[in-house]
Design an enzyme around this catalytic site. Structure first.
Site, mmCIF file in Angstrom:
data_model
loop_
_atom_site.group_PDB
_atom_site.id
_atom_site.type_symbol
_atom_site.label_atom_id
_atom_site.label_comp_id
_atom_site.label_asym_id
_atom_site.label_seq_id
_atom_site.Cartn_x
_atom_site.Cartn_y
_atom_site.Cartn_z
ATOM 1 N N LEU A 199 -25.858 -18.607 -75.697
ATOM 2 C CA LEU A 199 -25.196 -19.901 -75.450
ATOM 3 C C LEU A 199 -26.083 -20.858 -74.638
ATOM 4 C CD1 LEU A 199 -22.407 -21.528 -75.354
ATOM 5 C CD2 LEU A 199 -22.110 -20.480 -73.112
ATOM 6 N N ASP A 221 -10.972 -31.666 -65.891
ATOM 7 C CA ASP A 221 -10.258 -32.593 -65.006
ATOM 8 C C ASP A 221 -9.031 -31.914 -64.390
ATOM 9 O OD1 ASP A 221 -9.758 -34.966 -63.729
ATOM 10 O OD2 ASP A 221 -8.799 -35.929 -65.449
ATOM 11 N N HIS A 255 -11.920 -27.661 -56.547
ATOM 12 C CA HIS A 255 -13.263 -27.532 -57.140
ATOM 13 C C HIS A 255 -13.735 -26.078 -57.063
ATOM 14 C CE1 HIS A 255 -13.210 -31.768 -57.505
ATOM 15 N NE2 HIS A 255 -13.492 -32.056 -56.251
HETATM 16 C C1 FPP Z 1 -12.548 -33.201 -61.920
HETATM 17 O O1 FPP Z 1 -11.359 -32.987 -61.200
HETATM 18 C C2 FPP Z 1 -13.600 -32.303 -61.484
HETATM 19 C C3 FPP Z 1 -14.790 -32.664 -60.928
HETATM 20 C C4 FPP Z 1 -15.204 -34.063 -60.711
HETATM 21 C C5 FPP Z 1 -15.758 -31.667 -60.473
HETATM 22 C C6 FPP Z 1 -15.994 -30.538 -61.421
HETATM 23 C C7 FPP Z 1 -16.672 -29.462 -60.691
HETATM 24 C C8 FPP Z 1 -16.396 -28.158 -60.806
HETATM 25 C C9 FPP Z 1 -15.446 -27.582 -61.771
HETATM 26 C C10 FPP Z 1 -17.074 -27.189 -59.921
HETATM 27 C C11 FPP Z 1 -18.542 -27.042 -60.112
HETATM 28 C C12 FPP Z 1 -18.936 -26.624 -61.446
HETATM 29 C C13 FPP Z 1 -20.031 -25.908 -61.774
HETATM 30 C C14 FPP Z 1 -20.481 -25.861 -63.176
HETATM 31 C C15 FPP Z 1 -20.793 -25.160 -60.772
HETATM 32 P P1 FPP Z 1 -10.843 -34.148 -60.277
HETATM 33 O O2 FPP Z 1 -11.386 -33.943 -58.921
HETATM 34 O O3 FPP Z 1 -11.133 -35.462 -60.899
HETATM 35 O O4 FPP Z 1 -9.289 -33.873 -60.295
HETATM 36 P P2 FPP Z 1 -8.111 -34.953 -60.175
HETATM 37 O O5 FPP Z 1 -8.189 -35.793 -61.419
HETATM 38 O O6 FPP Z 1 -6.875 -34.093 -60.131
HETATM 39 O O7 FPP Z 1 -8.342 -35.719 -58.928
#
Ligand code: FPP
Length: 246
Positions: A132, A21, A38
């Site tokens: 893994l 997050d 992201h």
């Molecule tokens: C949460 O941060 C993150 C996500 C919903 C997306 C996670 C995706 C990635 C890390 C990239 C893709 C991963 C792979 C495995 C290819 P948020 O957007 O909720 O952050 P915020 O809480 O600050 O708004």
């Protein structure tokens, strides 16, 4: 001494689950669009996957896209799906080199076709790897997972294949998306939020919870090692007394 050197390799958690997050806030703090967060989050994924594999962790399960995330602005959803496709494509060679077996849980039929195909391709290419097990939770809802398990068992009862009295916790667990995997002993959430957000609700019944204020794009393998060290200091009692477990 580095965190890694302090870890007791005989007491590693077999399965670590992570709620990644803070990508949006990280980007916003730099005056950039959320999508930039992201993209940088992928660098953390790469480092943590390598770090976990190197240490000998057996299962790493990453909350990559929740069922609730479909409600985000369309632009962001599309960007995450594109990122997923390009990352799977780019990282497949590295997954093979590192002997990582890719796996996915969630309502995968909800994914755009191209994404689903790329995912299935990476899963089948890495299927024989023995290191893994990297599980991506995609279009994932823990309540949804529990409901689908209940439906599967109900269908068996209806067809006469199963008696309600035969249903026990083990059978229920085997019908979750994670059937066959050990439950996570450690759950990490980044970004200073103290929530579970519909993630692995059944599976984390006895997991140790670890929260860090670091935003996901700043999280690296050293942070993972720090979390594992913290886990190793905990006394896991499973409802018993301290004297009993010692
Ligand atoms: C949460 O941060 C993150 C996500 C919903 C997306 C996670 C995706 C990635 C890390 C990239 C893709 C991963 C792979 C495995 C290819 P948020 O957007 O909720 O952050 P915020 O809480 O600050 O708004």
């Amino acid at each position: 001494m580095s965190y890694k050197d302090q870890i007791d390799l005989q007491k590693l958690p077999r399965h670590i689950a992570v709620i990644m997050d803070g990508n949006g806030r990280w980007a916003k703090g730099k005056g950039k669009l959320r999508v930039f967060g992201h993209h940088n989050g992928v660098l953390s994924v790469r480092d943590v996957v390598e770090g976990a594999g190197e240490l000998g962790i057996e299962y790493l399960t990453l909350y990559t896209f929740s069922a609730e995330n479909w409600s985000r602005p369309k632009f962001e959803v599309i960007a995450i799906m594109e990122l997923l496709i390009s990352t799977l494509n780019k990282e497949i060679a590295k997954l093979m080199n590192n002997n990582v077996r890719l796996n996915a849980i969630g309502d995968l039929n909800m994914l755009p076709d191209k994404c689903h195909k790329e995912l299935n391709n990476a899963i089948s290419k890495t299927a024989a790897n023995t290191g893994l097990v990297l599980t991506l939770a995609l279009s994932y809802s823990s309540r949804g997972e529990i409901v689908q398990a209940a439906k599967k068992l109900a269908a068996k009862v209806q067809s006469g294949e199963l008696q309600p009295a035969d249903i026990d916790e083990k059978m229920f667990e085997d019908n979750l998306y994670t059937g066959g995997m050990p439950n996570p002993e450690l759950l990490i959430r980044t970004s200073g939020e103290y929530r579970i957000s519909n993630y692995l609700l059944w599976q984390i019944a006895y997991a140790e919870l670890y929260f860090t204020a670091k935003l996901w794009p700043d999280f690296r393998r050293e942070d993972l090692y720090e979390a594992i060290l913290d886990y190793q200091k905990r006394e896991r009692r499973f409802g018993m007394t301290s004297e009993q477990v010692n």
